[in-house]
Design an enzyme around this catalytic site. Structure first.
Site, PDB file in Angstrom:
ATOM      1  CG  HIS A 271      54.844  39.015 170.418  1.00 48.43           C
ATOM      2  ND1 HIS A 271      53.879  39.443 171.302  1.00 48.43           N
ATOM      3  CD2 HIS A 271      54.903  37.674 170.533  1.00 48.43           C
ATOM      4  CE1 HIS A 271      53.372  38.377 171.929  1.00 48.43           C
ATOM      5  NE2 HIS A 271      53.982  37.300 171.490  1.00 48.43           N
ATOM      6  CG  ASP A 283      52.667  35.307 174.752  1.00 49.20           C
ATOM      7  OD1 ASP A 283      53.398  35.661 173.812  1.00 49.20           O
ATOM      8  OD2 ASP A 283      51.520  34.866 174.580  1.00 49.20           O
ATOM      9  CD  GLU A 315      52.243  36.002 168.261  1.00 49.73           C
ATOM     10  OE1 GLU A 315      52.140  34.882 167.772  1.00 49.73           O
ATOM     11  OE2 GLU A 315      51.622  36.329 169.302  1.00 49.73           O
ATOM     12  CD  GLU A 316      49.686  37.081 171.907  1.00 48.61           C
ATOM     13  OE1 GLU A 316      49.032  36.223 171.294  1.00 48.61           O
ATOM     14  OE2 GLU A 316      50.586  36.795 172.727  1.00 48.61           O
ATOM     15  CG  ASP A 342      55.853  34.345 170.811  1.00 46.61           C
ATOM     16  OD1 ASP A 342      55.657  34.657 172.007  1.00 46.61           O
ATOM     17  OD2 ASP A 342      54.951  34.339 169.956  1.00 46.61           O
ATOM     18  CG  HIS A 414      47.214  34.046 175.519  1.00 52.25           C
ATOM     19  ND1 HIS A 414      46.602  33.602 174.378  1.00 52.25           N
ATOM     20  CD2 HIS A 414      48.452  34.440 175.129  1.00 52.25           C
ATOM     21  CE1 HIS A 414      47.435  33.709 173.350  1.00 52.25           C
ATOM     22  NE2 HIS A 414      48.575  34.212 173.791  1.00 52.25           N
TER      23      HIS A 414
END
Lengths: 458, 458
Positions: A271, A283, A315-316, A342, A414
């Site tokens: 992503h 990520d 995606e997130e 991912d 994140h």
């Protein structure tokens, strides 16, 4: 004579199958070795994190990322490069801060959670109700948190397969809504993280209409220590987040068309969007880079089937999987397999192939080619696939799990620490080699995963 | 007869010395074992970081720290607890931010350096001139950086003894002034740090009248990557720091008076002030906690000499060493020894005793008592002592170096990551045990380090 003819035909078939498998294995090994010495993935990853940076869906950076994706795929020689637009709700961070007002003033390091509401202008102040476990919050009666800021400080466990995250995930994703249901006016959770830095870890949530944020590990532990003194702990929280109910988003697509059966497609992707605190390196710039490089390297001479790379665009915050399925629902029957990267840039250590396929000569050739990379084909069926191919999986497309070493993943995930310097180029190359070998094998064989799922002897 | 009498007297002396040494060693061992099972240091450290937090000299928190210091020493039974005030220049942070404006927008994580000037209101914007080594900056001609923001991105090396910091220290402490001399309007340095988190590391500097700040490791590397593209990189920097030329500061003192020679004093301490991003746990609540607990445990039954603990009030920005010397210059001749703990909470692995003293029975008793803790008495003389006892050292007070394992120290030092959770209680207890054993041995013997420095056989 008849028996002999049958035996001869069978022997011929066996020899031919075996020759084909040998040729596949030799080809896969060649692709693997090329990948181990190739810098495409590193270059793509460095470029995306440096030249675009963080890529929150709905942000101007995401528009730059779309352009970057198109340019990158074209530059690498992909065909049919195009953008598939869709709309999706997109949360974005504003100014945010938190502090302990008493009994002792302390700054708190927070990151607001996706979908959470802003505070009133000027923030809110309230006593905290601290729960050392998420279950303790769930056990609190409705109404019991009226006017309070609920805080949950349970720790996440470090595991190689990343399963520590799933075990505690609800603390972030459902915690705010559960706290709101019990009367809380805001929610703070210890970051779902395995690190001990002062950097909080963001992520999405069902926010229940209240402001919600993640605390860094040391900040969560500071609250534990303050609360242990038995005096009321008062926190001030200020968040100015926004929610765009219909942001423009994009899946960016490129292909290498098959020479013999171009309508049979293997779909791989990662992503393109990311959370905003870091530069989205592990990520999921890593996944985008791995699949782009692997597809390019696997193609080599033109493959028999079509290889398609999808850089998923949301995606997130969700949306890209559904959008991709909606745009391709009539085509899923021709999708040979789907794979998503991912899980960061750590080494692939085990592989779950589509059900019933591990004994097929093509997959044995693949397994043999990646065994020297310490990537082991297991006997387990795939379980997850990935969020962005979940639509395809639901539509019956065969899929794989390539399990990466996630021991360090949740130190970075994140957070502002998700940056390029955390990626080990050698581990990245190992990933590319495993994926490239798989893509090569599938794209140059006639393996039919759907048929094998019904009858592995086929 | 005479010979026999002399021999008998010598034997008696030897036996008595040996008995005294044996008694010292047994006492030191008892103190050591008590310390290993004692929670005083952990409790003091937890209390200071939780109940006071960061303690920038000149800040309201420093006033709370002074009260905390007095209360803590009194509660633990120290005598003659008092505050010795002095004034010192004190820099304080205001709002600060930095970002790359182009060619690609990126947030930068910075911490302003002590003594640096504020930017004009609204910040300043300029192209950066990036130097991969500090020497490259020094090699730049005067005037060559006119209107630029100078950036140095050289890395620090991780070492067990912390010497990687000294080797690169000038990059932070002198870099701003050197950049200003060459015409730069601001200065950014890669943090003097061994970590790879997005948290910068603060510290003092000769700022040369310009704004100066530290970049986190990933941010410094991001600038390296951007600059490698060959296009001008423009940065915006905003800092609103203040300098108070005459802030009120305090050394907080407590004693356990000696029973036989109370005017002979062993002085030990750590520093109460800290930089502001973290809670000053390893730098230097740990040192304060270690010395306070060690003195208390060493005292046990009242010692023969006086043990004095000093919580120094301005190590980070300077001033407490000179203030302490100025207030006690007539007393230094009676100071038996001075020791400072300011290297974090890692284990003590080697010890440099005052010159010529290692063979003295009291020090052999001490060495024997701490050998099981893997703390080795070396044959080297002490070299550093510590910033807060440097005044006493200059005045001739004998001193020691207790060398701690600093492998991880510079991951945390001067950053938001300097928090309680980074301290290992077992390593903290080992420190206390070593210091307590030393303090006990010195306070209960008649060892004269000054005499031994002149004649080790004495």
């Amino acid at each position: 004579m008849r028996k002999l003819a049958v035996a001869a035909a069978a022997a011929l078939l066996l020899a031919s199958t075996s020759a084909a498998a040998q040729s596949l294995e030799a080809g896969a090994a060649q692709v693997r070795d090329g990948a181990l010495n190739d810098l495409t993935a590193w270059t793509v990853l460095e470029s995306l994190t440096t030249e675009v940076g963080p890529r929150l869906v709905g942000s101007p950076a995401m528009d730059r990322a779309r352009e970057w994706g198109v340019d990158t795929l074209k530059r690498l020689g992909f065909e049919n490069v195009h953008v598939e637009g869709f709309t999706t709700p997109a949360w974005s961070r504003g100014a945010e801060s938190a502090e302990v007002l008493g009994p002792v003033p302390h700054a708190l390091h927070i990151l607001g959670l996706g979908n959470s509401s802003p505070t009133p202008k000027g923030g809110l102040e309230a006593e905290i109700a601290l729960f050392p476990t998420y279950q303790a919050l769930l056990d609190a009666p409705e109404g019991s948190l009226k006017g309070k800021i609920a805080v949950v400080t349970q720790k996440m466990t470090r595991t190689q397969d990343g399963s520590g995250y799933g075990a505690i995930n609800a603390q972030r994703t459902s915690g705010p809504a559960e706290a709101a249901k019990r009367g809380a006016i805001a929610y703070l959770t210890r970051s779902l993280s395995t690190d001990d830095t002062r950097l909080p870890h963001a992520g999405g949530a069902r926010a229940g209409g209240i402001p919600a944020a993640a605390l860094s590990t040391p900040d969560a532990e500071l609250l534990d220590h303050l609360v242990a003194r038995g005096k009321p702990v008062v926190v001030r929280l200020s968040m100015a987040s926004k929610l765009n109910p219909k942001a423009q988003a994009y899946n960016v697509v490129g292909e290498i068309r098959g020479s013999e059966r171009p309508d049979e497609v293997i779909v791989v992707g990662g992503h393109l969007d990311s959370w905003d605190p870091g530069t989205g390196a592990i990520d999921d710039a890593a996944g985008v880079a791995i699949q782009t490089a692997a597809a390019k390297l696997a193609a080599g001479q033109r493959p028999k089937r079509t290889i398609r790379v999808v850089m998923f665009g949301s995606e997130e915050q969700g949306g890209s999987s559904g959008a991709y399925l909606a745009a391709h629902k009539d085509e899923t029957g021709k999708m040979v397999a789907a794979g998503e990267s991912d899980g960061g840039a750590g080494r692939i250590w085990s592989i779950n192939l589509p059900t019933g396929s591990a004994a097929h000569p093509a997959m044995k050739a693949f397994a043999a080619s990646v065994a020297p990379l310490k990537a082991i084909v297991t006997r387990s069926p795939p379980r997850e696939g990935g969020a962005d191919i979940s639509g395809l999986i639901a539509a019956g497309v065969p899929f794989v799990d390539f399990n990466q070493d996630m021991s360090r993943y949740f130190d970075l995930h994140h957070s502002a620490d998700d940056t390029l310097d955390k990626v080990d180029p050698a581990e990245l190359a190992q990933n590319v080699a495993v994926w490239a070998s798989f893509i090569f094998t599938v794209a140059n064989s006639d393996i039919d995963f759907r048929a094998l799922a019904k009858d592995p002897a086929k």
